[in-house]
Design a protein around this motif. Structure first.
Motif, PDB file in Angstrom:
ATOM      1  N   SER A 100      -6.760  -0.905  12.189  1.00  0.00           N
ATOM      2  CA  SER A 100      -6.288  -2.057  11.570  1.00  0.00           C
ATOM      3  C   SER A 100      -6.014  -2.099   9.874  1.00  0.00           C
ATOM      4  O   SER A 100      -5.040  -2.376   9.456  1.00  0.00           O
ATOM      5  CB  SER A 100      -7.283  -3.468  11.766  1.00  0.00           C
ATOM      6  OG  SER A 100      -8.439  -3.130  11.164  1.00  0.00           O
ATOM      7  N   ILE A 101      -6.949  -1.199   9.309  1.00  0.00           N
ATOM      8  CA  ILE A 101      -6.979  -0.803   7.927  1.00  0.00           C
ATOM      9  C   ILE A 101      -5.710  -0.339   7.488  1.00  0.00           C
ATOM     10  O   ILE A 101      -4.787  -0.252   6.321  1.00  0.00           O
ATOM     11  CB  ILE A 101      -8.017  -0.714   7.275  1.00  0.00           C
ATOM     12  CG1 ILE A 101      -8.025  -0.884   5.870  1.00  0.00           C
ATOM     13  CG2 ILE A 101      -8.625   0.775   7.675  1.00  0.00           C
ATOM     14  CD1 ILE A 101      -9.383  -0.652   4.915  1.00  0.00           C
ATOM     15  N   GLN A 103      -2.856   0.054   8.611  1.00  0.00           N
ATOM     16  CA  GLN A 103      -1.508  -0.616   8.651  1.00  0.00           C
ATOM     17  C   GLN A 103      -1.197  -1.196   7.110  1.00  0.00           C
ATOM     18  O   GLN A 103       0.061  -1.677   6.895  1.00  0.00           O
ATOM     19  CB  GLN A 103      -1.522  -1.766   9.827  1.00  0.00           C
ATOM     20  CG  GLN A 103      -1.726  -1.120  11.290  1.00  0.00           C
ATOM     21  CD  GLN A 103      -0.825  -0.307  11.480  1.00  0.00           C
ATOM     22  OE1 GLN A 103       0.469  -0.494  11.210  1.00  0.00           O
ATOM     23  NE2 GLN A 103      -1.257   0.807  12.523  1.00  0.00           N
ATOM     24  N   ILE A 104      -2.276  -1.555   6.443  1.00  0.00           N
ATOM     25  CA  ILE A 104      -2.102  -2.281   5.267  1.00  0.00           C
ATOM     26  C   ILE A 104      -2.679  -1.586   3.902  1.00  0.00           C
ATOM     27  O   ILE A 104      -2.305  -1.739   2.961  1.00  0.00           O
ATOM     28  CB  ILE A 104      -2.689  -3.652   5.144  1.00  0.00           C
ATOM     29  CG1 ILE A 104      -4.244  -3.396   5.545  1.00  0.00           C
ATOM     30  CG2 ILE A 104      -2.112  -4.524   6.285  1.00  0.00           C
ATOM     31  CD1 ILE A 104      -5.046  -4.585   5.430  1.00  0.00           C
ATOM     32  N   ASN A 105      -3.259  -0.435   4.241  1.00  0.00           N
ATOM     33  CA  ASN A 105      -3.839   0.429   3.198  1.00  0.00           C
ATOM     34  C   ASN A 105      -3.331   1.746   3.237  1.00  0.00           C
ATOM     35  O   ASN A 105      -3.896   2.628   4.278  1.00  0.00           O
ATOM     36  CB  ASN A 105      -5.403   0.281   3.181  1.00  0.00           C
ATOM     37  CG  ASN A 105      -5.790   0.905   2.052  1.00  0.00           C
ATOM     38  OD1 ASN A 105      -5.534   1.975   1.538  1.00  0.00           O
ATOM     39  ND2 ASN A 105      -7.074   0.203   1.483  1.00  0.00           N
ATOM     40  N   ASP A 106      -2.491   2.522   2.330  1.00  0.00           N
ATOM     41  CA  ASP A 106      -1.969   3.830   2.505  1.00  0.00           C
ATOM     42  C   ASP A 106      -3.222   4.611   2.426  1.00  0.00           C
ATOM     43  O   ASP A 106      -3.269   5.852   2.784  1.00  0.00           O
ATOM     44  CB  ASP A 106      -0.924   4.031   1.498  1.00  0.00           C
ATOM     45  CG  ASP A 106       0.373   3.262   1.474  1.00  0.00           C
ATOM     46  OD1 ASP A 106       1.172   3.212   0.890  1.00  0.00           O
ATOM     47  OD2 ASP A 106       0.541   2.920   3.011  1.00  0.00           O
ATOM     48  N   ASP A 152     -10.031   4.522  -3.901  1.00  0.00           N
ATOM     49  CA  ASP A 152     -10.508   3.289  -3.270  1.00  0.00           C
ATOM     50  C   ASP A 152     -11.995   3.555  -2.750  1.00  0.00           C
ATOM     51  O   ASP A 152     -12.193   4.177  -1.645  1.00  0.00           O
ATOM     52  CB  ASP A 152      -9.351   3.107  -1.992  1.00  0.00           C
ATOM     53  CG  ASP A 152      -9.470   1.607  -1.383  1.00  0.00           C
ATOM     54  OD1 ASP A 152     -10.642   1.085  -1.277  1.00  0.00           O
ATOM     55  OD2 ASP A 152      -8.498   1.394  -0.910  1.00  0.00           O
ATOM     56  N   LYS A 251       3.381   1.712  -8.513  1.00  0.00           N
ATOM     57  CA  LYS A 251       3.124   1.225  -6.793  1.00  0.00           C
ATOM     58  C   LYS A 251       2.063   1.822  -6.410  1.00  0.00           C
ATOM     59  O   LYS A 251       1.043   0.926  -5.820  1.00  0.00           O
ATOM     60  CB  LYS A 251       4.357   1.675  -6.001  1.00  0.00           C
ATOM     61  CG  LYS A 251       5.600   1.036  -6.317  1.00  0.00           C
ATOM     62  CD  LYS A 251       6.580   1.641  -5.108  1.00  0.00           C
ATOM     63  CE  LYS A 251       8.229   0.954  -5.394  1.00  0.00           C
ATOM     64  NZ  LYS A 251       9.197   1.489  -4.506  1.00  0.00           N
ATOM     65  N   ARG A 252       1.528   2.842  -7.097  1.00  0.00           N
ATOM     66  CA  ARG A 252       0.206   3.434  -6.595  1.00  0.00           C
ATOM     67  C   ARG A 252      -0.640   3.660  -8.216  1.00  0.00           C
ATOM     68  O   ARG A 252       0.154   3.636  -8.897  1.00  0.00           O
ATOM     69  CB  ARG A 252       0.204   4.801  -5.821  1.00  0.00           C
ATOM     70  CG  ARG A 252       0.886   4.620  -4.571  1.00  0.00           C
ATOM     71  CD  ARG A 252       1.039   5.683  -3.561  1.00  0.00           C
ATOM     72  NE  ARG A 252      -0.169   6.651  -3.462  1.00  0.00           N
ATOM     73  CZ  ARG A 252      -1.359   5.862  -2.547  1.00  0.00           C
ATOM     74  NH1 ARG A 252      -1.145   5.078  -1.727  1.00  0.00           N
ATOM     75  NH2 ARG A 252      -2.308   6.667  -2.501  1.00  0.00           N
TER      76      ARG A 252
END
Length: 690
Positions: A100-101, A103-106, A152, A251-252
């Motif tokens: 799940s993660i 999908q939203i966290n590169d 992160d 962006k990053r």
């Protein structure tokens, strides 16, 4: 007891306070490096194995995290109190937990691929790519997993490389020790440790010495990274245009691996594109290896200014006496507003100014007299912009004796072959003192030509190469003759050569469309290619794969009305441009338009608006007379402008408050009903002034 103290003394030497875990990649010992930081309510521990094979084995067998209480209430305990913080060895979370993660966290996606992916192929432009390009697969995985975990902390926890200790007491201080659970007969990996307590808490500092340098449509930012190199692993960069709030523009997280830093000065650099003549402010925020963000740096700001767009060109020299010359130059009159002044310079002939002879020549001047000639003089004229930029002319040789220039070259001919090679030639000058020729080229008919010969050439033929894969269909050449005293002739008549056409025209682009009853009104911006002659409009219905040509006309036509439509049908349209060489453009981005099933009756009644000065809003209300309505579409515009969708509300709503208003502005509101069968009512409008 003595042995215990020695063990913990050794643990303290393992502390790696203030460096990122990624720095462990440079260490060659087979060990686990550990660091920690306390916040106001928890202790954060991070670790990393120094060798790729150890990391792979530890992902399987895990890490054991121990905590030893050394100090309580300011006193060292006679016997340290040991506690294992994890009930089982800490390992990366199973693959299912990542699904799940990612999908939203590169960052999570990179680490999950490094741990569980069958292959690990990383491409990019950052400097880290060059570090891992020569490494084996396991080294790539190890490098990217540790580097990404530095960005992160949540991902570090999921990867089995981080832990939050919520049981630490504020009156105690601990040694945290991370031990390998890999059997020693497989790999003997040294443990690592760190000494930490709430007494060590310090707020993160802010990045310092932010400097901004503004140029033409660009800003160069730099700040001191070296003084906080042991604290911050990456940065956020924010920008605010005058009158607006700050917004993040990276962006990053921006790291030393994104952009080479100057180790000598200790500064890191970032380039940003901006609009000229607008004020901007910047600030920088540091990010630690534990994911904490620092206070913002002091702000730095300024305004981009356009560079001077034209260059003066010395054209003539007129000797008034043996010591005096009148120099004349060309410079576009329309660019006078960009100038503060001209200056006359004497150079060494290569354009390097040795001496400024006359300053502050008015922007409207196109000639100047100078009465202190040397036997040989190379003059240049500099155009000085209002914001400090300068453009300097090519040097002109002025000698009091033999100042007559050669005649200008004639008889220019040439051709361009299919590979872009240009062959030009001209008739030789009959002047007896010809030293050579200079060749100039331009991409546009009226632009200033650029010299493409580094020095005068003695032949009357020249070969050049041009790109035939750009939008300029022609190239222009001029020749000047030079004598032995470097007197320069007038330019030859321009030679215009047409390039082979291999570039298709640009695509037309749809601008607007409007559905009126069963008619679809389309308008578009025509192809910008100069050689585009024809525009074709294609249409297809619903999900059909076949495009039908419905219109073909001259490129200057930019609109079409399609009368052949059916209610409830979805039509898609695309455009193609064709040039003189019969080359076709790519199809334009298509637009899809559905002709609605219109309900002739307007089902909305009593559409009213009332201004509420106290709440600074307009309250809209309405009633209706149908049970088949599923929703209402409300539209809004400043009166006289195009209406835009404001809100879609369910059928049982009969009131809406609009707070987005400007004082002394007239607004037009519209409402229409949408029915269960897809039909829509006509738009009912109302105008009200706030």
């Amino acid at each position: 007891m003595k042995n215990t103290i020695i063990i913990f003394s050794l643990l303290l030497t393992l502390t790696s306070q203030g460096q990122s875990v990624t720095d462990t990649l440079l260490k060659r010992e087979n060990r686990i490096e550990v660091l920690a930081r306390v916040t106001e309510n928890e202790a954060l521990i991070r670790w990393a194995p120094t060798k790729p094979i150890s990391w792979k084995q530890l992902n399987r067998y895990g890490y054991i995290l121990e905590r030893y209480t050394i100090i309580r209430d300011g006193k060292t305990l006679a016997q340290p109190e040991a506690r294992t913080l994890s009930s089982a060895p800490i390992v990366p979370q199973p693959l299912a937990a990542w699904e799940s993660i990612v999908q939203i966290n590169d960052n999570a996606a990179i680490v999950a691929q490094a741990i569980y992916g069958e292959t690990f192929d990383v491409t990019g432009t950052d400097k880290i790519e060059s570090i891992v390009a020569l490494s084996e697969d396991i080294e790539q995985r190890h490098t990217f997993a540790l580097y990404t975990a530095d960005q992160d902390f949540k991902v570090a926890e999921m990867a089995g490389l981080g832990y939050k200790d919520n049981t630490a007491a504020p009156n105690e201080k601990y040694v945290y020790r991370v031990i390998s659970a890999v059997p020693e007969q497989i790999n003997d990996i040294q443990y690592g440790g760190v000494f930490q307590g709430y007494q060590d808490y310090e707020p993160l500092p802010k990045p310092i010495d932010l400097v901004s340098t503004f140029t033409d449509a660009a800003t160069s930012l730099s700040w001191n990274f070296k003084i906080h190199k042991d604290i911050f692993t990456s940065y956020n960069i924010e920008r605010a245009q005058e009158g607006e709030a700050f917004k993040k523009i990276n962006k990053r997280p921006y790291t030393l691996l994104n952009q080479a830093a100057d180790e000598r000065t200790g500064r890191i650099y970032y380039m940003d594109s901006i609009a000229n003549n607008k004020g901007y402010k910047y600030r920088v925020q540091g990010i630690s290896v534990f994911g904490e963000t620092s206070p913002y740096s002091d702000e730095a700001g300024g305004t981009g200014r356009a560079a001077l767009g034209f260059t003066p060109f010395l054209t003539t020299k007129e000797f008034l006496d043996i010591n005096t010359v009148k120099l004349t130059w060309e410079f576009p009159e329309e660019a006078n507003g960009e100038l503060s002044s001209f200056s006359l310079n004497r150079s060494n002939g290569l354009g390097e100014t040795q001496e400024v002879l006359i300053k502050d020549i008015p922007p409207t001047a196109r000639s100047i007299k100078y009465n202190k000639l040397l036997p040989s003089n190379y003059f240049t004229v500099s155009a000085i912009g209002k914001y400090g930029s300068q453009k300097k002319s090519f040097p002109m040789l002025v000698q009091p004796v033999d100042s007559i220039p050669p005649s200008r070259p004639i008889g220019l001919t040439g051709k361009i072959d299919s590979s872009g090679v240009v062959h030009i030639k001209w008739k030789a000058n009959t002047d007896v003192d010809i030293f050579g020729y200079r060749v100039f080229r331009g991409n546009l008919e009226n632009e200033e030509y650029s010299q493409i010969t580094s020095k005068p050439i003695s032949t009357t033929a020249f070969r050049d190469s041009v790109s035939i894969k750009n939008l300029n269909s022609k190239v222009y050449y001029k020749i000047v003759a030079i004598d032995y005293r470097y007197n320069q002739s007038d330019y030859s008549e321009p030679l215009v050569l047409k390039k082979p056409d291999i570039i298709p025209p640009t695509s037309p682009v749809f601008k607007t469309f409007k559905v009126d009853e069963q008619k679809i009104n389309l308008s578009w911006a025509k192809s910008s290619s100069r050689d585009a002659v024809t525009t074709q409009l294609y249409r297809k219905e619903n999900d059909s794969k076949d495009w039908l040509l419905v219109y073909e006309g001259e490129n200057d036509i930019e609109q079409y009305v399609d009368n052949d439509g059916t209610e409830g049908t979805l039509y898609s349209y695309t455009l193609i441009a064709i040039d003189e060489s019969k080359l076709e453009s790519l199809p334009s981005p298509s637009v899809s338009i559905k002709i609605p099933k219109n309900n002739k009756d307007n089902q909305v009644r009593n559409f009213y608006g009332a201004v509420n000065k106290q709440d600074k809003s307009i309250q809209l209300s309405w009633s209706y007379r149908s049970d088949d309505i599923v929703e209402f579409e409300l539209y809004k515009s400043i009166t006289g402008e195009k209406m835009r969708l404001l809100r879609i509300v369910p059928a049982d709503i009969r009131r809406l408050i609009d707070p987005t208003l400007k004082i002394n502005t007239s607004y037009t509101y519209g409402i229409r009903a949408v029915f269960k069968d897809g039909r829509i009512s006509k738009l009912k409008k109302m105008t009200i002034k706030y």
